[in-house]
Scaffold this motif. Structure first.
Motif, short mmCIF file in Angstrom:
data_model
loop_
_atom_site.label_atom_id
_atom_site.label_comp_id
_atom_site.label_asym_id
_atom_site.label_seq_id
_atom_site.Cartn_x
_atom_site.Cartn_y
_atom_site.Cartn_z
N GLN A 239 0.80 -1.20 0.03
CA GLN A 239 0.04 0.01 0.09
C GLN A 239 0.98 1.14 -0.14
O GLN A 239 0.36 2.20 -0.29
N ILE A 240 2.20 1.25 0.06
CA ILE A 240 2.80 2.34 0.25
C ILE A 240 3.53 2.30 -1.45
O ILE A 240 4.46 1.96 -1.82
N ARG A 241 2.69 3.27 -1.89
CA ARG A 241 3.16 3.43 -3.42
C ARG A 241 4.36 4.60 -3.56
O ARG A 241 4.67 5.33 -2.61
N PRO A 242 4.93 4.32 -4.64
CA PRO A 242 6.01 5.44 -4.86
C PRO A 242 5.70 6.72 -4.96
O PRO A 242 6.59 7.64 -4.33
N ALA A 243 4.51 7.15 -5.22
CA ALA A 243 3.99 8.58 -5.10
C ALA A 243 4.18 9.01 -3.65
O ALA A 243 4.24 10.24 -3.16
N GLN A 244 3.49 7.94 -2.70
CA GLN A 244 3.56 8.35 -1.41
C GLN A 244 4.81 8.41 -0.92
O GLN A 244 5.22 9.38 -0.24
N CYS A 245 5.90 7.63 -1.29
CA CYS A 245 7.46 7.69 -0.77
C CYS A 245 8.00 8.93 -1.31
O CYS A 245 8.54 9.48 -0.33
N GLN A 246 7.66 9.42 -2.30
CA GLN A 246 8.18 10.65 -2.90
C GLN A 246 7.70 11.81 -1.85
O GLN A 246 8.33 12.52 -1.67
N ARG A 247 6.36 11.90 -1.80
CA ARG A 247 5.59 12.63 -0.74
C ARG A 247 6.27 12.96 0.57
O ARG A 247 6.57 13.91 1.11
N ILE A 248 6.43 11.60 1.16
CA ILE A 248 7.27 11.66 2.60
C ILE A 248 8.71 12.22 2.34
O ILE A 248 8.81 13.23 3.24
N ARG A 249 9.36 11.93 1.39
CA ARG A 249 10.65 12.51 1.10
C ARG A 249 10.35 14.05 1.11
O ARG A 249 11.43 14.89 1.65
N GLN A 250 9.56 14.47 0.27
CA GLN A 250 9.28 16.04 0.33
C GLN A 250 8.90 16.71 1.60
O GLN A 250 9.59 17.58 1.80
N VAL A 251 7.99 16.16 2.22
CA VAL A 251 7.88 16.65 3.61
C VAL A 251 9.14 16.56 4.56
O VAL A 251 9.31 17.46 5.29
N ALA A 252 9.71 15.66 4.50
CA ALA A 252 11.09 15.32 5.33
C ALA A 252 12.04 16.50 4.96
O ALA A 252 12.57 17.11 5.93
N GLN A 253 12.15 16.77 3.56
CA GLN A 253 13.02 17.83 3.34
C GLN A 253 12.43 19.42 3.97
O GLN A 253 13.12 20.06 4.30
N LEU A 254 11.13 19.59 3.80
CA LEU A 254 10.48 20.75 4.47
C LEU A 254 10.90 20.75 6.10
O LEU A 254 11.06 21.72 6.43
N TYR A 255 10.72 19.61 6.64
CA TYR A 255 10.99 19.35 7.82
C TYR A 255 12.54 19.76 8.39
O TYR A 255 12.70 20.83 9.02
N VAL A 256 13.38 19.54 7.47
CA VAL A 256 14.42 19.92 7.70
C VAL A 256 15.04 21.25 7.46
O VAL A 256 15.65 22.01 8.47
N ILE A 257 14.26 21.81 6.56
CA ILE A 257 14.42 23.32 6.22
C ILE A 257 13.52 24.14 7.46
O ILE A 257 14.18 24.99 8.01
N GLN A 258 12.30 23.78 8.05
CA GLN A 258 11.62 24.24 8.78
C GLN A 258 12.53 24.42 10.42
O GLN A 258 12.51 25.48 11.02
N LYS A 259 13.05 23.12 10.44
CA LYS A 259 13.80 22.95 11.84
C LYS A 259 15.07 23.56 11.76
O LYS A 259 16.04 23.68 12.55
N ARG A 260 15.52 24.21 10.58
CA ARG A 260 17.07 24.82 10.46
C ARG A 260 18.01 23.68 10.70
O ARG A 260 19.01 24.17 11.18
N LEU A 261 17.95 22.47 10.28
CA LEU A 261 18.74 21.50 10.25
C LEU A 261 19.78 21.79 8.96
O LEU A 261 19.30 22.08 7.98
N ASN A 262 20.87 21.37 8.93
CA ASN A 262 21.91 21.39 7.97
C ASN A 262 21.60 20.27 7.09
O ASN A 262 21.93 18.99 7.23
N GLU A 263 20.69 20.52 5.81
CA GLU A 263 20.08 19.42 5.02
C GLU A 263 21.44 18.56 4.37
O GLU A 263 21.15 17.32 4.13
#
Length: 116
Positions: A66-90
């Motif tokens: 049930q975890i489709r490639p599109a969902q994996c890509q979306r989770i990766r994008q959300v993780a990138q936003l998390y890193v940016i919002q939390k000011r982590l060095n990506e």
């Protein structure tokens, strides 16, 4: 039980399980416009973004399918936003994407590290 409540229960079980495995809880249900990450954890220096799948029947393979490639890509994008919002060095922030499948009927959890 309502589906939303079951999902939260599954996330709580997954969190407790991962903490017993030595991971440190950081945040639950990080949301932004494009999606959500169920759990954000730390495994030593690595940030771990966890997708939790909760089911009442023992059908582990079906859960992973049930975890489709599109969902994996979306989770990766959300993780990138998390890193940016939390000011982590990506560029210096090691990340991993795990899946925890919670099968309520058997009271079992399956942990797939570095799932995608």
């Amino acid at each position: 039980m309502l589906r939303h409540q079951q999902g939260r229960e599954g996330e709580d079980l997954a969190r407790q399980f991962l903490e017993r495995q030595g991971l440190t809880f950081v945040e639950a249900n990080f949301k932004c416009d494009i999606g959500e990450i169920d759990l954000v954890m730390r495994d030593r220096r690595c940030w771990v973004f966890v997708e939790v799948k909760y089911r009442t029947l023992d059908d582990f393979a079906n859960i992973l399918e049930q975890i489709r490639p599109a969902q994996c890509q979306r989770i990766r994008q959300v993780a990138q936003l998390y890193v940016i919002q939390k000011r982590l060095n990506e560029h210096l922030t090691p990340m991993r994407f795990d899946v925890v499948a919670v099968v309520d009927a058997l009271e079992q959890l399956y942990w797939l590290e570095d799932a995608f």
